[in-house]
Motif scaffolding. Structure first.
Motif, mmCIF file in Angstrom:
data_model
loop_
_atom_site.group_PDB
_atom_site.id
_atom_site.type_symbol
_atom_site.label_atom_id
_atom_site.label_comp_id
_atom_site.label_asym_id
_atom_site.label_seq_id
_atom_site.Cartn_x
_atom_site.Cartn_y
_atom_site.Cartn_z
ATOM 1 N N SER A 199 1.644 9.341 -5.790
ATOM 2 C CA SER A 199 1.724 10.731 -5.325
ATOM 3 C C SER A 199 2.858 11.499 -5.986
ATOM 4 N N THR A 253 0.949 3.855 -3.249
ATOM 5 C CA THR A 253 0.391 5.195 -3.048
ATOM 6 C C THR A 253 1.469 6.274 -3.132
ATOM 7 N N TYR A 254 2.680 5.970 -2.655
ATOM 8 C CA TYR A 254 3.738 6.979 -2.740
ATOM 9 C C TYR A 254 4.164 7.195 -4.187
ATOM 10 N N PHE A 298 0.837 -1.206 0.000
ATOM 11 C CA PHE A 298 0.000 0.000 0.000
ATOM 12 C C PHE A 298 0.867 1.250 0.000
ATOM 13 N N LEU A 349 1.707 9.237 4.792
ATOM 14 C CA LEU A 349 1.561 7.839 4.407
ATOM 15 C C LEU A 349 2.043 6.894 5.494
#
Length: 529
Positions: free
Chosen positions: A449, A445-446, A441, A466
């Motif tokens: 981003s 997600t990073y 995850f 995060l």
């Protein structure tokens, strides 16, 4: 090329090599304990200097001075705030590793969560070293050496070709150290090079200030303090590349990861002969970080006044060395810079071999003996050196600057792994499933981003957000699917676990010095307009 300086450069390198060979001549490298860990015989001097010099690579020397030249002293926050992270590692992380007899930091994940996560994180580490660490060390050292000796001009070749040639030279020499000498040879040379680095830093500072002050060190200091004072400020504003607020979010997390979980760093402390020696060694390295701005940042301040219109800002540090130092000292400093590059390169290469052999190859070849494992490690290390040699010269084409490249690339690997490790340290029921979900995850997600979304947040703040989100996710998953039996760490230590008695007093002194450095380089200190 300055012939005298070049001869001094070769002479000092030869001296270090002779000392390393002499000190390790009776040591056999036919076991993994000897090849990867130096048989866990390091005292605090070796641990401290190895940690300091491994961190003080050409990447840092070139990158931070370039940052000071183009921005301000706010880059100092990385090194100075790491002092707190190092003390936390010495007090809490190191005892955990040594209690379980760890050879690699992912060993903890294997014991805490299971072998699958250990393999995944080991692959992340290896990917990070191949993509980020080893290529940037080769590139940084090539830039420094070309800036000092002007190899492109002497040989009549392009700048890019000179960088490639020097990358190959550094890679071959560094690989020989690691493959032929093993971990012990690396640490012995680090002890000599670390002491030389401190001497060289003082010499560069004195000669640089005297050159700026036209023969007077005092006048050089007054010149720095009197004009362009915006470069003196280490307290970055919200609009600076490194805002001061990031110290309390992503920067702190990256520093904790770097000093407490990064394999090529922690391997120096894991090889200590006892917990006490390891804690002293980390504290010695932390003291080095307090005085490191003299070499990492102040030369950049001097260059601001000497070279107002540099086009290739990555050459700030080597250009200063070539311009302000006498030939003999230029050769000495060049050898020290080269040695710091070799130290980091060797640490990364040795750790890569350790991770590959102990966490991957050994699982596949469970019956392999020490001789086969050491041979396989050497072949693997040679292979990744060749890959890094091919890739590293192209870092010069990266948009955003060398130091930005280093920090940006390392952040993709560091904090996701840190998050899983810290949850493993702090909890007893979070399962391997929860840890794997959290790791994936965070990474996905990073990446979104930074590569897809255009967020109005500094990437270090994104990492902090995060981190909190991923920890919450892992705890939620653990409530749904906890471990059947709470984790209890066994004591399988192979060294003395008695801590250093005087550590807390020394820790307090280091924290006071850290705070004092921030105050000095701020508008409350010498940066006042």
């Amino acid at each position: 090329m300055n012939v005298t300086g070049f001869l001094c450069f070769l002479l000092f390198l030869g001296l270090v090599a002779v000392i390393a060979i002499y000190k390790t001549r009776k040591m056999r490298l036919n076991t993994t304990a000897a090849y990867f860990m130096g048989n866990r015989t390091l005292g605090f001097w070796m641990v401290g200097f190895s940690l300091f010099l491994t961190n003080m690579s050409c990447n840092t020397l070139i990158g931070e001075n370039e940052f000071v030249y183009t921005n301000d002293m706010s880059v100092m926050a990385w090194g100075m705030s790491s002092v707190l992270a190092m003390l936390i590692v010495a007090e809490f992380f190191l005892p955990i590793y040594l209690r379980m007899g760890a050879v690699t930091t992912p060993d903890f994940l294997g014991q805490r969560f299971g072998p699958r996560l250990k393999k995944i994180v080991s692959l992340f580490f290896l990917a990070s070293y191949v993509v980020s660490l080893i290529p940037t060390v080769l590139y940084g050292s090539a830039v420094a050496l070309n800036g000092i000796f002007h190899v492109d001009e002497v040989l009549g070749i392009s700048y890019f070709a000179a960088i490639w040639l020097l990358v190959i030279a550094v890679g071959i020499i560094g690989c020989c150290y690691t493959v032929l000498g093993g971990f012990r040879a690396i640490t012995v040379s680090d002890l000599v090079q670390g002491a030389a680095l401190l001497v060289g830093g003082i010499l560069l500072l004195v000669f640089g200030l005297r050159y700026l002050g036209q023969g007077s060190v005092l006048q050089g200091v007054q010149t720095i303090l009197a004009s362009k004072k915006e470069h003196l400020n280490a307290i970055g504003s919200a609009h600076d590349p490194i805002p001061f607020s990031t110290i309390f979010t992503g920067m702190f997390l990256i520093n904790l990861y770097y000093w407490g979980m990064e394999q090529y760093i922690m391997q120096q402390a894991l090889a200590a002969k006892s917990l006490s020696q390891g804690q002293k060694g980390i504290s010695l390295a932390a003291l080095g970080k307090v005085i490191a701005p003299l070499l990492l940042n102040v030369p950049g301040l001097i260059a601001v006044h000497l070279y107002p219109t540099l086009t290739n800002t990555a050459t700030v540090f080597p250009k200063l060395i070539g311009d302000v130092l006498p030939p003999v000292i230029t050769g000495f400093i060049a050898a020290v810079v080269f040695g710091s590059a070799i130290s980091t390169f060797n640490a990364g290469l040795n750790s890569s071999g350790t991770l590959f052999i102990m966490n991957l190859y050994k699982q596949w070849r469970s019956r392999a003996g020490d001789r086969e494992l050491v041979k396989a490690a050497r072949i693997f290390q040679l292979s990744i050196t060749l890959v890094a040699m091919c890739f590293s010269p192209f870092i010069s084409r990266f948009d955003g600057g060398f130091y930005y490249y280093i920090q940006k690339m390392s952040s993709f690997f560091s904090v996701p792994v840190f998050t899983v490790m810290i949850v493993g340290f702090m909890t007893k029921k979070v399962s391997e499933t929860a840890a794997t979900i959290g790791l994936l995850f965070f990474i996905v997600t990073y990446m979104l981003s930074q590569l897809v979304l255009d967020l109005p947040l500094h990437y270090l703040h994104v990492l902090g957000i995060l981190f909190i989100t991923t920890v919450a996710l892992m705890l939620i998953v653990a409530r749904w699917k906890p471990m059947a039996t709470p984790y209890v760490q066994p004591n399988t230590a192979v060294v003395d676990l008695k801590p250093w008695r005087s550590r807390h007093l020394f820790f307090l002194l280091l924290l006071v010095l850290m705070a004092g450095a921030f105050i000095l380089f701020s508008e409350a200190g010498i940066a006042k307009q």
